[in-house]
Scaffold this motif. Structure first.
Motif, PDB file in Angstrom:
ATOM      1  N   PRO A  17       0.832  -1.220   0.000  1.00 39.94           N
ATOM      2  CA  PRO A  17       0.000   0.000   0.000  1.00 39.94           C
ATOM      3  C   PRO A  17       0.861   1.263   0.000  1.00 39.94           C
ATOM      4  O   PRO A  17       1.219   1.788   1.045  1.00 39.94           O
ATOM      5  CB  PRO A  17      -0.793  -0.126   1.306  1.00 39.94           C
ATOM      6  CG  PRO A  17       0.053  -0.975   2.191  1.00 39.94           C
ATOM      7  CD  PRO A  17       0.813  -1.916   1.293  1.00 39.94           C
ATOM      8  N   SER A  18       1.218   1.735  -1.175  1.00 41.20           N
ATOM      9  CA  SER A  18       2.017   2.959  -1.291  1.00 41.20           C
ATOM     10  C   SER A  18       1.082   4.154  -1.453  1.00 41.20           C
ATOM     11  O   SER A  18      -0.132   4.003  -1.555  1.00 41.20           O
ATOM     12  CB  SER A  18       2.975   2.868  -2.483  1.00 41.20           C
ATOM     13  OG  SER A  18       2.242   2.814  -3.685  1.00 41.20           O
ATOM     14  N   SER A  19       1.663   5.327  -1.501  1.00 41.87           N
ATOM     15  CA  SER A  19       0.871   6.552  -1.540  1.00 41.87           C
ATOM     16  C   SER A  19       0.762   7.107  -2.949  1.00 41.87           C
ATOM     17  O   SER A  19       1.765   7.496  -3.559  1.00 41.87           O
ATOM     18  CB  SER A  19       1.493   7.611  -0.628  1.00 41.87           C
ATOM     19  OG  SER A  19       0.884   8.858  -0.836  1.00 41.87           O
ATOM     20  N   SER A  20      -0.470   7.156  -3.474  1.00 41.80           N
ATOM     21  CA  SER A  20      -0.698   7.800  -4.774  1.00 41.80           C
ATOM     22  C   SER A  20      -0.380   9.289  -4.690  1.00 41.80           C
ATOM     23  O   SER A  20       0.104   9.896  -5.658  1.00 41.80           O
ATOM     24  CB  SER A  20      -2.157   7.611  -5.199  1.00 41.80           C
ATOM     25  OG  SER A  20      -2.470   6.250  -5.311  1.00 41.80           O
ATOM     26  N   SER A  21      -0.654   9.883  -3.536  1.00 40.35           N
ATOM     27  CA  SER A  21      -0.388  11.315  -3.336  1.00 40.35           C
ATOM     28  C   SER A  21       1.092  11.615  -3.515  1.00 40.35           C
ATOM     29  O   SER A  21       1.481  12.565  -4.209  1.00 40.35           O
ATOM     30  CB  SER A  21      -0.823  11.738  -1.937  1.00 40.35           C
ATOM     31  OG  SER A  21      -2.127  11.316  -1.665  1.00 40.35           O
ATOM     32  N   HIS A  22       1.927  10.809  -2.901  1.00 39.19           N
ATOM     33  CA  HIS A  22       3.357  11.068  -2.934  1.00 39.19           C
ATOM     34  C   HIS A  22       3.967  10.746  -4.289  1.00 39.19           C
ATOM     35  O   HIS A  22       4.978  11.332  -4.671  1.00 39.19           O
ATOM     36  CB  HIS A  22       4.055  10.301  -1.818  1.00 39.19           C
ATOM     37  CG  HIS A  22       3.685  10.786  -0.458  1.00 39.19           C
ATOM     38  ND1 HIS A  22       3.718   9.998   0.669  1.00 39.19           N
ATOM     39  CD2 HIS A  22       3.223  11.997  -0.040  1.00 39.19           C
ATOM     40  CE1 HIS A  22       3.322  10.698   1.721  1.00 39.19           C
ATOM     41  NE2 HIS A  22       3.020  11.915   1.305  1.00 39.19           N
ATOM     42  N   THR A  23       3.364   9.800  -5.038  1.00 41.57           N
ATOM     43  CA  THR A  23       3.856   9.554  -6.391  1.00 41.57           C
ATOM     44  C   THR A  23       3.606  10.771  -7.278  1.00 41.57           C
ATOM     45  O   THR A  23       4.436  11.117  -8.113  1.00 41.57           O
ATOM     46  CB  THR A  23       3.188   8.318  -7.026  1.00 41.57           C
ATOM     47  OG1 THR A  23       1.770   8.507  -7.071  1.00 41.57           O
ATOM     48  CG2 THR A  23       3.489   7.060  -6.250  1.00 41.57           C
ATOM     49  N   GLY A 104     -12.004  13.644  -0.133  1.00 42.65           N
ATOM     50  CA  GLY A 104     -11.801  15.043   0.224  1.00 42.65           C
ATOM     51  C   GLY A 104     -10.351  15.464   0.193  1.00 42.65           C
ATOM     52  O   GLY A 104     -10.036  16.636  -0.053  1.00 42.65           O
ATOM     53  N   ASN A 105      -9.441  14.513   0.417  1.00 41.47           N
ATOM     54  CA  ASN A 105      -8.016  14.846   0.407  1.00 41.47           C
ATOM     55  C   ASN A 105      -7.343  14.398  -0.886  1.00 41.47           C
ATOM     56  O   ASN A 105      -6.717  15.188  -1.581  1.00 41.47           O
ATOM     57  CB  ASN A 105      -7.322  14.185   1.609  1.00 41.47           C
ATOM     58  CG  ASN A 105      -5.985  14.835   1.927  1.00 41.47           C
ATOM     59  OD1 ASN A 105      -5.018  14.633   1.221  1.00 41.47           O
ATOM     60  ND2 ASN A 105      -5.937  15.618   2.998  1.00 41.47           N
ATOM     61  N   ASP A 106      -7.528  13.142  -1.268  1.00 41.38           N
ATOM     62  CA  ASP A 106      -6.794  12.597  -2.408  1.00 41.38           C
ATOM     63  C   ASP A 106      -7.274  13.150  -3.754  1.00 41.38           C
ATOM     64  O   ASP A 106      -6.456  13.414  -4.642  1.00 41.38           O
ATOM     65  CB  ASP A 106      -6.893  11.065  -2.423  1.00 41.38           C
ATOM     66  CG  ASP A 106      -5.943  10.435  -1.421  1.00 41.38           C
ATOM     67  OD1 ASP A 106      -5.848  10.963  -0.304  1.00 41.38           O
ATOM     68  OD2 ASP A 106      -5.302   9.432  -1.752  1.00 41.38           O
ATOM     69  N   ALA A 107      -8.583  13.281  -3.946  1.00 40.75           N
ATOM     70  CA  ALA A 107      -9.088  13.755  -5.240  1.00 40.75           C
ATOM     71  C   ALA A 107      -8.616  15.175  -5.534  1.00 40.75           C
ATOM     72  O   ALA A 107      -8.443  15.545  -6.701  1.00 40.75           O
ATOM     73  CB  ALA A 107     -10.616  13.687  -5.266  1.00 40.75           C
ATOM     74  N   SER A 191      -1.237  11.203   2.909  1.00 40.77           N
ATOM     75  CA  SER A 191      -1.530   9.929   2.265  1.00 40.77           C
ATOM     76  C   SER A 191      -2.601   9.179   3.046  1.00 40.77           C
ATOM     77  O   SER A 191      -2.419   8.883   4.223  1.00 40.77           O
ATOM     78  CB  SER A 191      -0.265   9.073   2.187  1.00 40.77           C
ATOM     79  OG  SER A 191      -0.588   7.753   1.834  1.00 40.77           O
ATOM     80  N   THR A 192      -3.711   8.874   2.376  1.00 37.87           N
ATOM     81  CA  THR A 192      -4.736   8.042   3.005  1.00 37.87           C
ATOM     82  C   THR A 192      -4.163   6.682   3.356  1.00 37.87           C
ATOM     83  O   THR A 192      -4.453   6.119   4.416  1.00 37.87           O
ATOM     84  CB  THR A 192      -5.935   7.867   2.055  1.00 37.87           C
ATOM     85  OG1 THR A 192      -6.482   9.153   1.758  1.00 37.87           O
ATOM     86  CG2 THR A 192      -7.020   7.007   2.677  1.00 37.87           C
ATOM     87  N   THR A 193      -3.327   6.153   2.467  1.00 35.66           N
ATOM     88  CA  THR A 193      -2.695   4.852   2.702  1.00 35.66           C
ATOM     89  C   THR A 193      -1.880   4.865   3.985  1.00 35.66           C
ATOM     90  O   THR A 193      -1.992   3.961   4.818  1.00 35.66           O
ATOM     91  CB  THR A 193      -1.776   4.493   1.519  1.00 35.66           C
ATOM     92  OG1 THR A 193      -2.515   4.587   0.313  1.00 35.66           O
ATOM     93  CG2 THR A 193      -1.224   3.099   1.678  1.00 35.66           C
ATOM     94  N   HIS A 194      -1.029   5.870   4.144  1.00 36.90           N
ATOM     95  CA  HIS A 194      -0.194   5.967   5.341  1.00 36.90           C
ATOM     96  C   HIS A 194      -1.064   6.086   6.589  1.00 36.90           C
ATOM     97  O   HIS A 194      -0.811   5.442   7.612  1.00 36.90           O
ATOM     98  CB  HIS A 194       0.727   7.189   5.258  1.00 36.90           C
ATOM     99  CG  HIS A 194       1.759   7.074   4.184  1.00 36.90           C
ATOM    100  ND1 HIS A 194       2.804   7.967   4.060  1.00 36.90           N
ATOM    101  CD2 HIS A 194       1.913   6.185   3.167  1.00 36.90           C
ATOM    102  CE1 HIS A 194       3.551   7.629   3.027  1.00 36.90           C
ATOM    103  NE2 HIS A 194       3.024   6.554   2.464  1.00 36.90           N
ATOM    104  N   THR A 195      -2.076   6.936   6.494  1.00 39.86           N
ATOM    105  CA  THR A 195      -2.942   7.195   7.648  1.00 39.86           C
ATOM    106  C   THR A 195      -3.665   5.930   8.085  1.00 39.86           C
ATOM    107  O   THR A 195      -3.691   5.591   9.284  1.00 39.86           O
ATOM    108  CB  THR A 195      -3.978   8.281   7.299  1.00 39.86           C
ATOM    109  OG1 THR A 195      -3.296   9.455   6.850  1.00 39.86           O
ATOM    110  CG2 THR A 195      -4.829   8.630   8.511  1.00 39.86           C
ATOM    111  N   VAL A 196      -4.249   5.216   7.132  1.00 39.78           N
ATOM    112  CA  VAL A 196      -5.016   4.013   7.469  1.00 39.78           C
ATOM    113  C   VAL A 196      -4.103   2.893   7.951  1.00 39.78           C
ATOM    114  O   VAL A 196      -4.452   2.150   8.869  1.00 39.78           O
ATOM    115  CB  VAL A 196      -5.854   3.553   6.252  1.00 39.78           C
ATOM    116  CG1 VAL A 196      -6.542   2.239   6.542  1.00 39.78           C
ATOM    117  CG2 VAL A 196      -6.873   4.613   5.892  1.00 39.78           C
TER     118      VAL A 196
END
Length: 246
Positions: A17-23, A104-107, A191-196
């Motif tokens: 589970p990596s971060s799409s945000s950080h990519t 709300g954050n990633d989009a 990152s939602t991934t990191h948070t979850v």
């Protein structure tokens, strides 16, 4: 965008589970540096994002641990079967809240990339609002990606970090949602991934350190660390390739 897509596909295949945000951040920074130099990058903005690679999962972990402790205290007179029954229903609401926090954050990040492209090509200006079609397309894409997306990632999050019972899933989702709502309110791209992942670890750690599969989490942490630099490299190479071909 190419960097983000490639790194997301690689980590999906590996079940990490990596971060799409950080990519997106890494790809944008890499392309900007080879295009216009290091001075084109706003270091303070990137530093804030990098800092939350650590802060976001820690917040999720702490909040999940606290919520789990509160839920156990409130449910101590109930039977395990009754707790499972109730929290299977409660999870519908907590997962909906987490999905809302995710969008709300990633989009917003995807909308930002499209907005940049439109500004650079002269189709809009910084003073104009983001077009409705951009908002709707990003919302639709993130919803469809969640619906049809990577079960490899779902398996890692749901089974390989720690074994979650319904009430623990509720606590992790609630903690993740609250963290995302807070970050979005203050305009911090996390990152939602990191948070979850942090929230799941917090729910598992309440049962003891051994309840968390630290070997799996170590691989996930390495994916987090490598995401921005690898994406930046891919973004830079993609820009150079396109520039050379054109």
């Amino acid at each position: 965008m190419v960097a983000a897509i490639l790194w997301n596909l690689f980590t999906w295949w590996w079940g990490l589970p990596s971060s799409s945000s950080h990519t997106l951040v890494g790809g944008l920074v890499g392309a900007a540096i080879v295009s216009s130099g290091v001075g084109s990058v706003i270091i303070s903005g990137v530093a804030k994002i990098v800092a939350f690679i650590v802060i976001a999962p820690v917040l999720g972990m702490v909040m999940s641990f606290i919520i789990s402790a509160i839920v156990i205290q409130l449910s101590k007179n109930s039977t395990p079967s009754k707790i499972d029954k109730h929290f299977r229903t409660f999870q519908l609401f907590s997962s909906a809240a987490l999905s809302l926090g995710h969008g709300g954050n990633d989009a917003q990040k995807s909308m930002g990339i499209i907005w940049i492209a439109l500004i650079v090509t002269g189709h809009t200006t910084k003073s104009e609002p983001i077009a409705l079609w951009i908002i709707l397309s990003c919302q639709t894409a993130i919803a469809l990606g969640t619906l049809f997306g990577g079960w490899r990632i779902v398996k890692t999050m749901g089974q390989k970090i720690t074994k979650l019972k319904p009430f623990e899933g509720f606590c992790a989702e609630t903690a993740g949602a609250l963290t995302l709502f807070g970050a979005t309110h203050f305009g911090i791209p996390v990152s939602t991934t990191h948070t979850v992942t942090g929230a799941i670890m917090g729910a598992g750690a309440r049962k003891g350190v051994s309840a968390v599969k630290w070997g799996v989490t170590t691989k996930i942490f390495w994916a987090w660390i490598l995401t921005i630099p690898v994406s930046a490299l891919i973004g830079a190479l993609t820009y150079l390739l396109i520039h050379w071909l054109s």
